[in-house]
Design a protein around this motif. Sequence first.
Motif, PDB file in Angstrom:
ATOM      1  N   LEU A  19      19.932  34.071  73.914  1.00 35.97           N
ATOM      2  CA  LEU A  19      20.463  33.092  72.965  1.00 35.97           C
ATOM      3  C   LEU A  19      20.633  33.694  71.573  1.00 35.97           C
ATOM      4  N   LYS A  20      19.748  34.605  71.191  1.00 36.65           N
ATOM      5  CA  LYS A  20      19.908  35.292  69.897  1.00 36.65           C
ATOM      6  C   LYS A  20      21.169  36.151  69.904  1.00 36.65           C
ATOM      7  N   GLU A  21      21.432  36.818  71.012  1.00 41.19           N
ATOM      8  CA  GLU A  21      22.640  37.631  71.111  1.00 41.19           C
ATOM      9  C   GLU A  21      23.892  36.755  71.015  1.00 41.19           C
ATOM     10  N   PHE A  22      23.890  35.617  71.705  1.00 43.32           N
ATOM     11  CA  PHE A  22      25.026  34.705  71.640  1.00 43.32           C
ATOM     12  C   PHE A  22      25.178  34.153  70.221  1.00 43.32           C
ATOM     13  N   GLN A  23      24.068  33.830  69.574  1.00 43.77           N
ATOM     14  CA  GLN A  23      24.118  33.333  68.202  1.00 43.77           C
ATOM     15  C   GLN A  23      24.720  34.384  67.271  1.00 43.77           C
ATOM     16  N   GLU A  24      24.335  35.636  67.428  1.00 43.10           N
ATOM     17  CA  GLU A  24      24.900  36.712  66.608  1.00 43.10           C
ATOM     18  C   GLU A  24      26.394  36.851  66.845  1.00 43.10           C
ATOM     19  N   GLN A  30      32.274  33.720  62.641  1.00 46.57           N
ATOM     20  CA  GLN A  30      32.217  32.650  61.640  1.00 46.57           C
ATOM     21  C   GLN A  30      31.934  31.269  62.237  1.00 46.57           C
ATOM     22  N   ILE A  31      31.162  31.224  63.326  1.00 51.79           N
ATOM     23  CA  ILE A  31      30.751  29.963  63.947  1.00 51.79           C
ATOM     24  C   ILE A  31      29.260  29.794  63.678  1.00 51.79           C
ATOM     25  N   ILE A  32      28.910  28.705  63.003  1.00 53.10           N
ATOM     26  CA  ILE A  32      27.492  28.482  62.712  1.00 53.10           C
ATOM     27  C   ILE A  32      26.978  27.172  63.315  1.00 53.10           C
ATOM     28  N   GLN A  38      34.391  26.812  70.863  1.00 55.32           N
ATOM     29  CA  GLN A  38      35.479  26.471  71.774  1.00 55.32           C
ATOM     30  C   GLN A  38      35.360  27.298  73.059  1.00 55.32           C
ATOM     31  N   PRO A  39      35.955  26.828  74.154  1.00 58.70           N
ATOM     32  CA  PRO A  39      35.908  27.587  75.412  1.00 58.70           C
ATOM     33  C   PRO A  39      36.422  29.021  75.269  1.00 58.70           C
ATOM     34  N   THR A  40      37.397  29.235  74.404  1.00 59.34           N
ATOM     35  CA  THR A  40      37.912  30.605  74.242  1.00 59.34           C
ATOM     36  C   THR A  40      36.859  31.531  73.660  1.00 59.34           C
ATOM     37  N   LEU A  41      36.002  31.020  72.770  1.00 56.40           N
ATOM     38  CA  LEU A  41      34.936  31.852  72.206  1.00 56.40           C
ATOM     39  C   LEU A  41      33.927  32.219  73.290  1.00 56.40           C
TER      40      LEU A  41
END
Length: 103
Positions: A19-24, A30-32, A38-41
């Motif tokens: 989850l930390k890797e996904f958060q990074e 620029q998603i906080i 979005q599904p594309t991300l």
Amino acid sequence: MESLKNLSKYTLENYSLNLKEFQEFCTNHQIIDTSDIQPTLVKDYFHYIKNEKQNKAGTVNNKESCVKNLFQLLSRRRCSGREPAKKMKQMVVGRMEVVKESI
């Protein structure tokens, strides 16, 4: 992911790292806030861990499962009405994993 009390210390540590890797990854895009994902991300993240980081199939599956479970949990707790990873399906091609978006 909702019931963490029966999970081993190792599993909990892996969830945390994943989850930390996904958060990074989100922060680098620029998603906080989870409501902005979005599904594309999510698809881009799966591509990133597979092709750029060159994670093995088992590792990719674990990370994908962790991200999907996060959004299922948020949806159940009504923190988010969407699950951007819900339509992502895994297909096994030999030993390689391919993520395909369902239509």
